[in-house]
Design a protein around this motif. Structure first.
Motif, mmCIF file in Angstrom:
data_model
loop_
_atom_site.group_PDB
_atom_site.id
_atom_site.type_symbol
_atom_site.label_atom_id
_atom_site.label_comp_id
_atom_site.label_asym_id
_atom_site.label_seq_id
_atom_site.Cartn_x
_atom_site.Cartn_y
_atom_site.Cartn_z
ATOM 1 N N THR A 153 0.710 38.947 23.864
ATOM 2 C CA THR A 153 1.731 38.664 23.857
ATOM 3 C C THR A 153 2.421 38.592 22.718
ATOM 4 O OG1 THR A 153 1.236 37.474 25.923
ATOM 5 C CG2 THR A 153 3.274 36.840 25.057
ATOM 6 N N THR A 154 1.464 38.074 22.047
ATOM 7 C CA THR A 154 1.833 37.688 21.025
ATOM 8 C C THR A 154 2.718 39.547 19.815
ATOM 9 O OG1 THR A 154 0.920 36.283 20.556
ATOM 10 C CG2 THR A 154 1.514 37.109 18.600
ATOM 11 N N HIS A 155 1.566 40.723 20.295
ATOM 12 C CA HIS A 155 1.666 41.354 19.658
ATOM 13 C C HIS A 155 2.945 42.141 19.987
ATOM 14 C CE1 HIS A 155 1.445 45.518 17.417
ATOM 15 N NE2 HIS A 155 0.579 44.964 16.805
ATOM 16 N N ALA A 156 3.359 42.109 21.377
ATOM 17 C CA ALA A 156 3.905 42.666 21.620
ATOM 18 C C ALA A 156 6.136 42.086 21.825
ATOM 19 C CB ALA A 156 4.402 42.291 23.665
ATOM 20 N N GLN A 157 5.714 40.996 20.964
ATOM 21 C CA GLN A 157 6.699 39.954 19.912
ATOM 22 C C GLN A 157 6.591 40.682 18.946
ATOM 23 O OE1 GLN A 157 5.520 35.917 20.495
ATOM 24 N NE2 GLN A 157 5.841 35.633 22.331
ATOM 25 N N VAL A 158 6.249 40.975 18.628
ATOM 26 C CA VAL A 158 6.222 41.900 17.173
ATOM 27 C C VAL A 158 7.323 42.512 16.875
ATOM 28 C CG1 VAL A 158 4.954 42.149 14.790
ATOM 29 C CG2 VAL A 158 3.913 39.640 15.997
ATOM 30 N N MET A 159 6.589 43.421 17.938
ATOM 31 C CA MET A 159 6.860 44.881 18.573
ATOM 32 C C MET A 159 8.569 44.562 18.819
ATOM 33 S SD MET A 159 4.967 47.228 17.218
ATOM 34 C CE MET A 159 4.968 48.030 17.213
ATOM 35 N N THR A 160 8.660 43.818 19.202
ATOM 36 C CA THR A 160 10.577 43.823 19.595
ATOM 37 C C THR A 160 11.444 43.264 18.366
ATOM 38 O OG1 THR A 160 9.635 42.986 21.974
ATOM 39 C CG2 THR A 160 11.679 41.813 21.233
ATOM 40 N N LEU A 161 10.586 42.509 18.008
ATOM 41 C CA LEU A 161 11.426 41.765 16.496
ATOM 42 C C LEU A 161 11.608 43.333 15.422
ATOM 43 C CD1 LEU A 161 9.796 38.159 16.110
ATOM 44 C CD2 LEU A 161 12.411 38.867 16.725
ATOM 45 N N VAL A 162 9.956 43.194 15.381
ATOM 46 C CA VAL A 162 10.734 44.790 14.069
ATOM 47 C C VAL A 162 11.368 46.101 14.925
ATOM 48 C CG1 VAL A 162 8.968 44.076 13.053
ATOM 49 C CG2 VAL A 162 8.116 45.827 14.736
ATOM 50 N N GLY A 163 11.149 45.895 16.316
ATOM 51 C CA GLY A 163 11.656 47.571 16.908
ATOM 52 C C GLY A 163 13.347 47.465 17.286
ATOM 53 N N ALA A 164 13.314 46.531 17.103
ATOM 54 C CA ALA A 164 14.902 45.593 17.743
ATOM 55 C C ALA A 164 16.142 46.518 16.735
ATOM 56 C CB ALA A 164 15.617 44.990 17.941
ATOM 57 N N HIS A 219 -3.640 53.625 14.096
ATOM 58 C CA HIS A 219 -2.413 53.899 13.500
ATOM 59 C C HIS A 219 -0.997 54.757 14.410
ATOM 60 C CE1 HIS A 219 0.175 54.087 10.044
ATOM 61 N NE2 HIS A 219 0.610 55.521 10.061
ATOM 62 N N THR A 220 -0.172 53.644 13.909
ATOM 63 C CA THR A 220 0.782 53.358 14.788
ATOM 64 C C THR A 220 1.949 53.877 14.035
ATOM 65 O OG1 THR A 220 1.309 51.279 15.656
ATOM 66 C CG2 THR A 220 0.085 52.789 16.779
ATOM 67 N N GLN A 221 3.246 54.768 14.385
ATOM 68 C CA GLN A 221 4.597 53.942 14.233
ATOM 69 C C GLN A 221 5.654 54.346 14.977
ATOM 70 O OE1 GLN A 221 5.142 57.387 11.359
ATOM 71 N NE2 GLN A 221 3.881 56.787 9.267
ATOM 72 N N GLY A 292 -2.105 44.842 22.157
ATOM 73 C CA GLY A 292 -1.009 45.148 23.632
ATOM 74 C C GLY A 292 -0.637 46.221 23.253
ATOM 75 N N ILE A 293 -0.347 47.078 22.143
ATOM 76 C CA ILE A 293 -0.464 48.052 21.942
ATOM 77 C C ILE A 293 -0.350 49.582 22.340
ATOM 78 C CG2 ILE A 293 -0.247 49.696 19.643
ATOM 79 C CD1 ILE A 293 -0.859 48.084 17.980
ATOM 80 N N GLY A 294 0.162 50.264 23.417
ATOM 81 C CA GLY A 294 0.133 51.845 23.804
ATOM 82 C C GLY A 294 1.513 51.489 24.990
ATOM 83 N N GLY A 295 1.030 51.948 26.064
ATOM 84 C CA GLY A 295 2.157 52.363 26.996
ATOM 85 C C GLY A 295 2.165 53.689 27.656
ATOM 86 N N ALA A 296 3.041 53.591 27.612
ATOM 87 C CA ALA A 296 3.051 55.363 28.559
ATOM 88 C C ALA A 296 3.174 56.025 28.021
ATOM 89 C CB ALA A 296 4.605 54.836 30.041
ATOM 90 N N LEU A 297 2.730 57.485 27.850
ATOM 91 C CA LEU A 297 2.672 58.937 27.105
ATOM 92 C C LEU A 297 3.782 59.060 28.316
ATOM 93 C CD1 LEU A 297 -0.740 58.864 25.824
ATOM 94 C CD2 LEU A 297 1.441 57.460 24.628
ATOM 95 N N GLU A 298 4.944 59.651 27.980
ATOM 96 C CA GLU A 298 5.639 60.752 27.929
ATOM 97 C C GLU A 298 6.179 61.837 27.264
ATOM 98 O OE1 GLU A 298 7.758 58.762 30.416
ATOM 99 O OE2 GLU A 298 6.777 58.277 31.967
ATOM 100 N N GLY A 299 6.387 63.233 26.918
ATOM 101 C CA GLY A 299 7.071 64.010 26.791
ATOM 102 C C GLY A 299 6.410 64.777 25.201
#
Length: 577
Positions: A153-164, A219-221, A292-299
């Motif tokens: 849950t915390t990592h999802a919050q981090v990605m939301t804050l830095v990706g906004a 490694h993710t970007q 919590g990193i990951g999710g759908a891969l499309e395109g």
């Protein structure tokens, strides 16, 4: 943190927590996945014992005095370790029993009496487990106190804050920074992985190279278009067992048109394990990763292939020879096995690279059908020593029937190698005509190399002209001791800068010493001196220019003889200038 109530935990919880204590304490240790039983090894730490010997851990869930059955189980684990052929290569001098119960004197004496006096037996009991629980409280939180859900849950919050693209409504910059700081502290409590976040604007940092970040598994970007903000996350395993406990997985499906190039690549991967890159949009799936990193891969596109440090098998450094039908070695090269893969259908693929990068061979062996397919790929030869390139291509020019190949481990007797008569091409293959043309182009350069200590580099062959090759042939012939005769066009002359007091006797040949050089790509190779011999020389003109006198010379038939200069050769007649 208070002590753990080990007796109130389920057996599976105890084993999971205690095993992770061992893995965190010994980051290089690995858990053994049972195939037909684990052979008495739960955790193996190679080279960690005295004098580089191996240490084996046997993890048990026992939290109270051992029963007779439990004693038999422990003794059976040690016996299996010493008798299982799968572990005969181990050199075990320490065997450690790990279970959260401190032994009584009688239990300790029983452990030491299990036999195998050359093996030191160590009991890690309740005291040890409590010490590890205090040291690795993140393990306790994750496995026993619901820490896994909090981390994701915390990592999802981090990605939301830095990706906004803009600050969330009602939050100041200071508040976002505070929330990020608090969230990152929670993520730092993950017992299996560390998460290293970086943020910025403009061009993101380059992708890490293989081995650059020890322990990094992902490694993710996240990059905004048009040079906007970016964030990166490096996921680094705290120990070797982390990827076993929480592996990174990708699930999905490919779409390929029957008969398409991509369909062929997929077939080669299933059969031989050959790497491929999917076309854009051909893969849809989902990535599951820690935090919590990951999710759908499309395109996107997906590359599948071996890692840089994948298993190359024993003795990847090899020597390969071509043998004639009588078994006489005609030529040889050194190669290295750089890839070895196996397909789901049982085929194998082996890639050998010539050590100077001149060529690469790829063998695909369909074991069920007993078929071999060998392909050649060539590297960029420009700038490589011409002698090396020529020798490697000469080797390939002999790789045809009825010749055979012999493969041996480098630096061992070639006679102990394996002979293969199936690994050669048909003599009428198109490649041999092409190789012959390249060898004819490079052959005079190898002759030039014999007369200089300056390495001659292979030029860009696409830029080589017939005039270049003719010049190399002439210089090589002169160096070989041949005499070359040339005729200058009518109305032309040989222009030579000489002293004003030089005279020529038309009844005697004149020998003019000139530098012997060869132009090879961007190199100018100094090869000593040559002589231009003029029979019955005639001076057509003398001109004083800049303090020097230029002589225009010719001969009655406009011919000039060129030969290698020999300082010991002094002619009785004639003049040297």
């Amino acid at each position: 943190m208070g002590s753990v109530e080990w007796t109130r935990l389920e057996g599976g919880q105890v084993e999971a927590v205690v095993a992770m204590f061992v893995n965190r304490e010994r980051p290089e240790s690995v858990r053994i996945t049972p195939s037909k039983g684990d052979g008495g090894v739960d955790i193996l730490d190679r080279g960690a014992g005295p004098d580089g010997t191996d240490v084996v851990y046997q993890v048990k869930r026992y939290t109270e005095k051992l029963t007779a059955k439990q004693e038999r189980d422990i003794k059976g684990s040690l016996n299996r370790l010493m008798s299982d052929d799968r572990w005969k290569s181990l050199s075990v001098r320490e065997w450690r029993l790990v279970t959260p119960w401190d032994p009584t004197p009688e239990a300790e004496d029983w452990l030491q009496g299990l036999g195998y006096p050359d093996i030191r037996k160590i009991w890690h009991g309740l005291t040890w487990a409590d010490q590890q629980a205090a040291k690795y409280d993140d393990v306790i939180d994750y496995y026993l106190h619901g820490g896994r859900a909090l981390i994701e849950t915390t990592h999802a919050q981090v990605m939301t804050l830095v990706g906004a693209e803009k600050l969330p409504e009602g939050l100041s910059v200071q508040e976002v920074q505070r929330r990020l700081h608090d969230a990152l502290q929670v993520l730092d409590h993950d017992p299996h992985y560390r998460y290293e976040h970086r943020f910025g604007e403009g061009d993101p940092p380059p992708y890490p190279r293989q081995g650059e970040r020890p322990g990094m598994v992902m490694h993710t970007q996240l990059i905004e278009p048009d040079g906007g903000r970016w964030s990166t996350v490096d996921i680094i395993a705290r120990c070797a067992a982390s990827v076993q406990e929480r592996p990174i997985t990708i699930q999905g499906a490919f779409t390929a048109e029957p008969g398409s190039e991509f369909a062929g690549q997929l077939d080669a991967w299933f059969t031989y394990g050959a790497p491929f890159t999917s076309p854009e949009g051909a893969f849809t799936g989902e990535l599951a990763a820690p935090g919590g990193i990951g999710g759908a891969l499309e395109g996107g596109t997906l590359w599948v292939g071996p890692t840089e440090d994948h298993d190359l098998g024993q003795n990847p450094d090899l020597h390969v020879e071509v043998l004639d039908p009588a078994g006489v070695s005609l030529a040889g090269v050194d190669v290295r096995r750089v890839e070895r893969t196996e397909g789901l259908r049982g085929g194998i693929r082996v890639v050998l690279e010539e050590i100077h990068g001149v060529f690469t061979t790829e063998d695909r062996v369909d074991l069920p059908d007993r078929r071999l397919n060998r392909t050649l790929r060539f590297g960029d030869w420009s700038g490589k020593p011409v002698a090396t390139v020529y020798a490697s291509l000469h080797f390939l020019s002999l790789l045809h029937r009825p010749n055979k190949i012999r493969v041996s481990v480098r630096n061992t007797p070639p006679s102990r190698g394996v002979v293969d008569s199936d690994g050669v091409f048909d003599p009428d293959h198109d490649i041999f005509e092409w190789l012959e043309a390249i060898l004819q182009m490079l052959e005079p350069l190898t002759r030039l190399q014999e007369h200089t200590s300056t390495p001659i580099r292979t030029p860009d062959l696409e830029g080589v002209t017939q005039k270049d090759m003719a010049g190399w042939q002439r210089v090589a012939a002169v160096l070989d001791g041949d005499e070359i005769t040339g005729t200058h066009p009518e109305g032309h002359a040989l222009m030579v800068v000489l002293g004003s007091d030089v005279t020529f006797d038309e009844s005697q040949p004149a020998r003019i010493l000139l530098p012997l050089t060869a132009k090879v790509g961007g190199q100018s190779i100094d090869l000593g001196q040559c002589e231009a011999v003029l029979d019955s020389p005639k001076v057509l003109d003398r001109r004083l220019e800049g303090g020097q006198v230029t002589h225009a010379l010719t001969t009655p038939d406009r011919t000039i003889r060129w030969r290698r200069h020999d300082p010991t050769d002094v002619e009785e007649a004639g003049s040297d200038v």
